[in-house]
Enzyme design. Structure first.
Site, PDB file in Angstrom:
ATOM      1  N   LYS A  58     -23.702 -20.232 -97.422  1.00 22.19           N
ATOM      2  CA  LYS A  58     -22.795 -20.125 -96.275  1.00 22.19           C
ATOM      3  C   LYS A  58     -22.180 -18.730 -96.198  1.00 22.19           C
ATOM      4  N   VAL A 190     -33.869 -28.136 -94.595  1.00 27.52           N
ATOM      5  CA  VAL A 190     -32.539 -27.543 -94.477  1.00 27.52           C
ATOM      6  C   VAL A 190     -32.498 -26.133 -95.073  1.00 27.52           C
ATOM      7  N   GLU A 210     -44.791 -25.556 -92.138  1.00 25.78           N
ATOM      8  CA  GLU A 210     -44.303 -26.908 -92.407  1.00 25.78           C
ATOM      9  C   GLU A 210     -45.471 -27.891 -92.416  1.00 25.78           C
ATOM     10  N   SER A 276     -39.299 -23.926-100.061  1.00 23.93           N
ATOM     11  CA  SER A 276     -38.187 -24.895 -99.939  1.00 23.93           C
ATOM     12  C   SER A 276     -38.779 -26.211 -99.460  1.00 23.93           C
ATOM     13  N   GLY A 278     -38.152 -29.263-100.928  1.00 24.89           N
ATOM     14  CA  GLY A 278     -37.406 -30.368-101.524  1.00 24.89           C
ATOM     15  C   GLY A 278     -37.014 -30.072-102.956  1.00 24.89           C
ATOM     16  N   ARG A 279     -36.254 -30.985-103.547  1.00 24.94           N
ATOM     17  CA  ARG A 279     -35.729 -30.768-104.894  1.00 24.94           C
ATOM     18  C   ARG A 279     -36.010 -31.980-105.762  1.00 24.94           C
ATOM     19  N   ALA A 327     -23.733 -32.279-101.415  1.00 22.89           N
ATOM     20  CA  ALA A 327     -22.576 -32.092-102.294  1.00 22.89           C
ATOM     21  C   ALA A 327     -21.513 -33.156-102.050  1.00 22.89           C
ATOM     22  N   HIS A 451      -7.086 -29.290 -74.960  1.00 24.87           N
ATOM     23  CA  HIS A 451      -7.832 -28.451 -74.019  1.00 24.87           C
ATOM     24  C   HIS A 451      -7.382 -27.009 -74.145  1.00 24.87           C
TER      25      HIS A 451
HETATM   26  P1  FAD Z   1     -25.524 -29.815-109.258  1.00 27.76           P
HETATM   27  O1  FAD Z   1     -24.675 -29.129-108.262  1.00 27.76           O
HETATM   28  O2  FAD Z   1     -26.936 -29.413-109.372  1.00 27.76           O
HETATM   29  O3  FAD Z   1     -24.791 -29.620-110.664  1.00 27.76           O
HETATM   30  C1  FAD Z   1     -25.352 -30.009-111.862  1.00 27.76           C
HETATM   31  C2  FAD Z   1     -24.747 -29.186-112.966  1.00 27.76           C
HETATM   32  O4  FAD Z   1     -25.079 -29.777-114.206  1.00 27.76           O
HETATM   33  C3  FAD Z   1     -25.243 -27.751-113.022  1.00 27.76           C
HETATM   34  O5  FAD Z   1     -24.178 -26.878-113.203  1.00 27.76           O
HETATM   35  C4  FAD Z   1     -26.158 -27.733-114.253  1.00 27.76           C
HETATM   36  O6  FAD Z   1     -26.188 -26.487-114.905  1.00 27.76           O
HETATM   37  C5  FAD Z   1     -25.456 -28.764-115.118  1.00 27.76           C
HETATM   38  N1  FAD Z   1     -26.312 -29.384-116.131  1.00 27.76           N
HETATM   39  C6  FAD Z   1     -27.527 -29.945-115.984  1.00 27.76           C
HETATM   40  N2  FAD Z   1     -27.944 -30.496-117.144  1.00 27.76           N
HETATM   41  C7  FAD Z   1     -26.959 -30.281-118.045  1.00 27.76           C
HETATM   42  C8  FAD Z   1     -26.794 -30.619-119.390  1.00 27.76           C
HETATM   43  N3  FAD Z   1     -27.699 -31.321-120.054  1.00 27.76           N
HETATM   44  N4  FAD Z   1     -25.663 -30.219-120.014  1.00 27.76           N
HETATM   45  C9  FAD Z   1     -24.707 -29.517-119.363  1.00 27.76           C
HETATM   46  N5  FAD Z   1     -24.813 -29.186-118.048  1.00 27.76           N
HETATM   47  C10 FAD Z   1     -25.921 -29.566-117.419  1.00 27.76           C
HETATM   48  N6  FAD Z   1     -25.219 -29.692 -99.900  1.00 27.76           N
HETATM   49  C11 FAD Z   1     -24.263 -29.865 -98.959  1.00 27.76           C
HETATM   50  O7  FAD Z   1     -23.648 -30.930 -98.898  1.00 27.76           O
HETATM   51  N7  FAD Z   1     -23.956 -28.869 -98.069  1.00 27.76           N
HETATM   52  C12 FAD Z   1     -24.597 -27.680 -98.076  1.00 27.76           C
HETATM   53  O8  FAD Z   1     -24.299 -26.803 -97.265  1.00 27.76           O
HETATM   54  C13 FAD Z   1     -25.613 -27.476 -99.042  1.00 27.76           C
HETATM   55  N8  FAD Z   1     -26.265 -26.309 -99.089  1.00 27.76           N
HETATM   56  C14 FAD Z   1     -27.222 -26.130-100.050  1.00 27.76           C
HETATM   57  C15 FAD Z   1     -27.916 -24.923-100.048  1.00 27.76           C
HETATM   58  C16 FAD Z   1     -28.905 -24.708-100.980  1.00 27.76           C
HETATM   59  C17 FAD Z   1     -29.638 -23.391-100.982  1.00 27.76           C
HETATM   60  C18 FAD Z   1     -29.189 -25.714-101.957  1.00 27.76           C
HETATM   61  C19 FAD Z   1     -30.220 -25.486-103.011  1.00 27.76           C
HETATM   62  C20 FAD Z   1     -28.507 -26.914-101.949  1.00 27.76           C
HETATM   63  C21 FAD Z   1     -27.523 -27.135-100.987  1.00 27.76           C
HETATM   64  N9  FAD Z   1     -26.837 -28.340-100.916  1.00 27.76           N
HETATM   65  C22 FAD Z   1     -25.889 -28.529 -99.949  1.00 27.76           C
HETATM   66  C23 FAD Z   1     -27.093 -29.431-101.869  1.00 27.76           C
HETATM   67  C24 FAD Z   1     -26.026 -29.424-102.959  1.00 27.76           C
HETATM   68  O9  FAD Z   1     -26.010 -28.165-103.599  1.00 27.76           O
HETATM   69  C25 FAD Z   1     -26.317 -30.526-103.973  1.00 27.76           C
HETATM   70  O10 FAD Z   1     -26.460 -31.757-103.309  1.00 27.76           O
HETATM   71  C26 FAD Z   1     -25.173 -30.637-104.963  1.00 27.76           C
HETATM   72  O11 FAD Z   1     -24.987 -29.429-105.662  1.00 27.76           O
HETATM   73  C27 FAD Z   1     -25.423 -31.769-105.960  1.00 27.76           C
HETATM   74  O12 FAD Z   1     -24.356 -31.846-106.849  1.00 27.76           O
HETATM   75  P2  FAD Z   1     -24.539 -32.407-108.321  1.00 27.76           P
HETATM   76  O13 FAD Z   1     -23.187 -32.339-108.949  1.00 27.76           O
HETATM   77  O14 FAD Z   1     -25.237 -33.686-108.285  1.00 27.76           O
HETATM   78  O15 FAD Z   1     -25.524 -31.393-109.054  1.00 27.76           O
HETATM   79  P1  NAI Z   2     -35.902 -30.690 -97.353  1.00 29.15           P
HETATM   80  O1  NAI Z   2     -36.245 -32.019 -97.837  1.00 29.15           O
HETATM   81  O2  NAI Z   2     -34.730 -30.525 -96.438  1.00 29.15           O
HETATM   82  O3  NAI Z   2     -37.131 -30.045 -96.582  1.00 29.15           O
HETATM   83  C1  NAI Z   2     -38.370 -29.856 -97.199  1.00 29.15           C
HETATM   84  C2  NAI Z   2     -39.400 -29.611 -96.117  1.00 29.15           C
HETATM   85  O4  NAI Z   2     -40.577 -29.153 -96.733  1.00 29.15           O
HETATM   86  C3  NAI Z   2     -39.748 -30.872 -95.343  1.00 29.15           C
HETATM   87  O5  NAI Z   2     -39.730 -30.610 -93.965  1.00 29.15           O
HETATM   88  C4  NAI Z   2     -41.146 -31.213 -95.855  1.00 29.15           C
HETATM   89  O6  NAI Z   2     -41.936 -31.877 -94.891  1.00 29.15           O
HETATM   90  C5  NAI Z   2     -41.688 -29.828 -96.167  1.00 29.15           C
HETATM   91  N1  NAI Z   2     -42.769 -29.815 -97.150  1.00 29.15           N
HETATM   92  C6  NAI Z   2     -42.874 -30.548 -98.290  1.00 29.15           C
HETATM   93  N2  NAI Z   2     -43.991 -30.227 -98.954  1.00 29.15           N
HETATM   94  C7  NAI Z   2     -44.608 -29.249 -98.231  1.00 29.15           C
HETATM   95  C8  NAI Z   2     -45.798 -28.498 -98.414  1.00 29.15           C
HETATM   96  N3  NAI Z   2     -46.583 -28.676 -99.468  1.00 29.15           N
HETATM   97  N4  NAI Z   2     -46.122 -27.584 -97.476  1.00 29.15           N
HETATM   98  C9  NAI Z   2     -45.327 -27.381 -96.399  1.00 29.15           C
HETATM   99  N5  NAI Z   2     -44.189 -28.074 -96.171  1.00 29.15           N
HETATM  100  C10 NAI Z   2     -43.837 -28.983 -97.085  1.00 29.15           C
HETATM  101  O7  NAI Z   2     -35.748 -29.792 -98.667  1.00 29.15           O
HETATM  102  P2  NAI Z   2     -35.122 -28.364 -98.906  1.00 29.15           P
HETATM  103  O8  NAI Z   2     -34.998 -27.595 -97.641  1.00 29.15           O
HETATM  104  O9  NAI Z   2     -35.872 -27.802-100.047  1.00 29.15           O
HETATM  105  O10 NAI Z   2     -33.671 -28.715 -99.391  1.00 29.15           O
HETATM  106  C11 NAI Z   2     -33.457 -29.592-100.479  1.00 29.15           C
HETATM  107  C12 NAI Z   2     -32.231 -30.391-100.289  1.00 29.15           C
HETATM  108  O11 NAI Z   2     -31.083 -29.574-100.453  1.00 29.15           O
HETATM  109  C13 NAI Z   2     -32.089 -30.970 -98.893  1.00 29.15           C
HETATM  110  O12 NAI Z   2     -32.749 -32.191 -98.784  1.00 29.15           O
HETATM  111  C14 NAI Z   2     -30.625 -31.150 -98.765  1.00 29.15           C
HETATM  112  O13 NAI Z   2     -30.292 -32.412 -99.274  1.00 29.15           O
HETATM  113  C15 NAI Z   2     -30.040 -30.069 -99.634  1.00 29.15           C
HETATM  114  N6  NAI Z   2     -29.515 -29.005 -98.785  1.00 29.15           N
HETATM  115  C16 NAI Z   2     -28.498 -29.293 -97.940  1.00 29.15           C
HETATM  116  C17 NAI Z   2     -27.996 -28.337 -97.105  1.00 29.15           C
HETATM  117  C18 NAI Z   2     -26.929 -28.695 -96.162  1.00 29.15           C
HETATM  118  O14 NAI Z   2     -26.356 -29.756 -96.309  1.00 29.15           O
HETATM  119  N7  NAI Z   2     -26.619 -27.864 -95.189  1.00 29.15           N
HETATM  120  C19 NAI Z   2     -28.497 -26.966 -97.116  1.00 29.15           C
HETATM  121  C20 NAI Z   2     -29.599 -26.787 -98.016  1.00 29.15           C
HETATM  122  C21 NAI Z   2     -30.053 -27.775 -98.831  1.00 29.15           C
END
Ligand code: FAD
Ligand code: NAI
Length: 472
Positions: A58, A190, A210, A276, A278-279, A327, A451
């Site tokens: 962000k 996303v 995609e 990107s 998925g995760r 998150a 408004h």
């Molecule tokens: P995480 O945030 O992954 O935290 C896990 C923590 O556990 C990490 O610090 C890791 O180091 C630690 N850990 C792991 N294993 C161990 C261990 N064995 N011992 C000690 N520590 C450990 N979500 C939103 O809602 N809004 C957004 O705008 C958004 N933007 C995103 C943008 C990107 C680029 C990405 C990748 C994700 C985004 N997300 C967003 C998704 C969001 O980041 C995750 O859903 C969220 O962080 C999940 O929280 P969590 O606490 O489950 O795990």
């Molecule tokens: P995503 O699930 O949002 O999107 C992955 C995309 O990749 C999908 O459209 C899928 O069809 C495509 N795909 C999968 N395999 C492929 C392949 N082999 N070739 C081409 N396309 C393929 O996953 P993304 O963007 O990696 O984000 C992971 C997660 O992180 C999201 O699901 C979301 O939960 C979280 N996130 C949330 C944000 C927010 O809330 N604003 C911002 C960024 C991430």
């Protein structure tokens, strides 16, 4: 001598650190272990969200949006700039500073709430006498309740491991040192859209590949269609229905070979490639086998509706379990689990979890999409109001998009709200509250909205459900 706690949280992301704070508030002697490190090796709690996710993305979206406005929209306001340039190093340093403020904020919150913090990797060692033993380095911690919140990692394309130099996960995508001339993105989800937008605004030629034949298939169809139109106009190239066959990386950049939607062989040569797609749940180093923690076939920790694992008093929340990887979902689960441990009735309503995509325009929604309601055979009424007809949006100079409300045809209960447009991320909160209180569209239509404000569009969409908009 082991230190003993009532509640031990493994992972200090939004799921874990919030669970720890709530447990401490409820009077439990609580500890949180997190292994994330700063570049200097110090603690960096906050997880993916704070370090390489929500917060830094962000920050960069904001910087790049300022750049785009200065370059393309300031002139409309009579503000003339010349020799506009972007200092990427400074933009990244600002982003790092924002991340640090959040890391420090969490350490402060731990102190304030008397949560003991351990920096390092937590690994299950044993279960004995109703207690779990977890090791952090040489230290041994004992706890009655353990909450696992170890998050997720980026999924790599087979045969194309992340090197964070050329082939980038979210981590590398957030610290590209200069604007690439050509940027490839695999996956138009996303992350792909948010990070693609950042680097496109700064001048990169961005191509998104995609696999799915439909764009943003989880989003309401009307919104996805509008988004596709607007992103195309902005210059983001999105190719749907592709099948990636090979990714080659060398000093010169990355070449992606793929079959397009018609099956024809294509190649895309880029300077950098963001993958990107998925995760995946992260349990690396957790050593759940030591206590018999059950994972599903995709590596996520198996939990029930209350985030209980197969082990007594071991809970799991956030990205490491089923459900949306968001998150705020992780946080809600963390709070609910702490409250359940205290014998309360913590609850997470999956139907009212909002989604936001922070592109421009922003996309936000809650509840059912129109295609879901059709598939489920639910009779509904739809109302839509364009920002073009909203005075505040015109004053902002940001009139793309609309608010769409879906309500039950019989009861008028709101079933879903879908927004594409300015500040959709903020506007969606009203819809979440309304749905949580089981409001009808008429309830929103009867509420006084300030408004001029963008929120009047939500009221107008509610009026549109009853075919009586006032301003359109
Ligand atoms: P995480 O945030 O992954 O935290 C896990 C923590 O556990 C990490 O610090 C890791 O180091 C630690 N850990 C792991 N294993 C161990 C261990 N064995 N011992 C000690 N520590 C450990 N979500 C939103 O809602 N809004 C957004 O705008 C958004 N933007 C995103 C943008 C990107 C680029 C990405 C990748 C994700 C985004 N997300 C967003 C998704 C969001 O980041 C995750 O859903 C969220 O962080 C999940 O929280 P969590 O606490 O489950 O795990
Ligand atoms: P995503 O699930 O949002 O999107 C992955 C995309 O990749 C999908 O459209 C899928 O069809 C495509 N795909 C999968 N395999 C492929 C392949 N082999 N070739 C081409 N396309 C393929 O996953 P993304 O963007 O990696 O984000 C992971 C997660 O992180 C999201 O699901 C979301 O939960 C979280 N996130 C949330 C944000 C927010 O809330 N604003 C911002 C960024 C991430």
């Amino acid at each position: 001598m082991s230190k003993q706690f009532d509640v031990l949280v493994i992972g200090g992301g939004p799921g874990g650190y919030i669970a720890a704070i709530r447990a401490a508030q409820l009077g439990f002697n609580t500890a949180c272990i997190d292994e994330w490190k700063t570049a200097a090796g110090g603690p960096a709690p906050g997880g993916t969200c704070t370090n390489v996710g929500c917060i830094p993305s962000k920050a960069l979206l904001q910087s790049s949006e300022h750049f785009e406005h200065a370059g393309h929209h300031f002139a409309d306001h009579g503000i003339n700039l010349s020799n506009l340039s972007i200092d990427v190093a400074k933009m990244l340093a600002r982003k790092d500073q924002v991340v640090k403020q959040n890391n420090d904020g969490i350490l402060y919150l731990f102190k304030k709430n008397k949560v003991s913090f351990f920096h390092g990797r937590g690994s299950f060692a044993a279960a004995k006498d109703g207690l779990y033993e977890v090791k952090v380095g040489e230290e041994s911690l004992l706890a009655k309740h353990v909450i696992v919140a170890t998050g997720s990692n980026a999924r790599a394309l087979p045969g194309a491991a992340f090197d964070e130099e050329n082939i980038l996960s979210n981590d590398g995508a957030l610290r590209i040192g200069g604007v690439p001339k050509k940027l490839g993105v695999i996956g138009s989800g996303v992350i792909g859209l948010e990070m693609g937008s950042v680097w496109r605004r700064l001048g990169a030629e961005v191509t998104v590949l995609e696999a799915m034949p439909a764009f943003l298939s989880a989003v309401d169809e009307g919104v996805a269609k509008e988004a596709a139109k607007l992103f195309k106009k902005q210059g983001l190239k999105i190719e749907l229905g592709v099948k990636i066959s090979e990714v080659k990386s060398d000093k010169g950049g990355v070449t992606v070979s793929y079959a397009d939607a018609k099956g024809a062989a294509q190649t895309l040569a880029v300077d950098k490639l963001i993958v990107s797609i998925g995760r995946v749940a992260n349990t690396i180093g957790l050593n759940g086998e030591a206590v018999g923690l059950k994972l599903d076939e995709r590596g996520a920790i198996v939990v029930d509706d209350e985030c209980k694992t197969n082990l007594p008093n071991v809970w799991a929340v956030g990205d490491v379990v089923r459900g949306p990887m968001l998150a705020h979902k992780a946080e809600e689960e963390g709070v609910a689990v702490a409250e359940r441990i205290a014998g309360q009735h913590g609850h997470v309503n999956f139907n009212t979890i909002p989604w936001v995509i922070y592109t421009s325009p922003e996309i936000a929604w809650v509840g059912k999409t129109e295609q879901q309601l059709k598939a489920e055979g639910v009779a509904y009424k739809a109302g839509q109001f364009p920002f073009m007809a909203n005075g505040r949006a015109r004053a902002l100079g940001d009139t793309n998009g609309f608010v769409k409300m879906l309500a039950d045809a019989k009861t008028d209960e709101i079933l879903g709200v879908h927004i594409i447009g300015p500040f959709a991320s903020e506007l969606i909160a009203e819809a979440v509250v309304a749905m949580e209180f089981k409001a009808s569209a008429e309830d929103i239509a009867r509420i006084c909205h300030a408004h001029p404000s963008l929120s009047e569009s939500t009221k107008e969409a509610a009026l549109a459900v009853d075919k009586r908009t006032l301003n359109f």
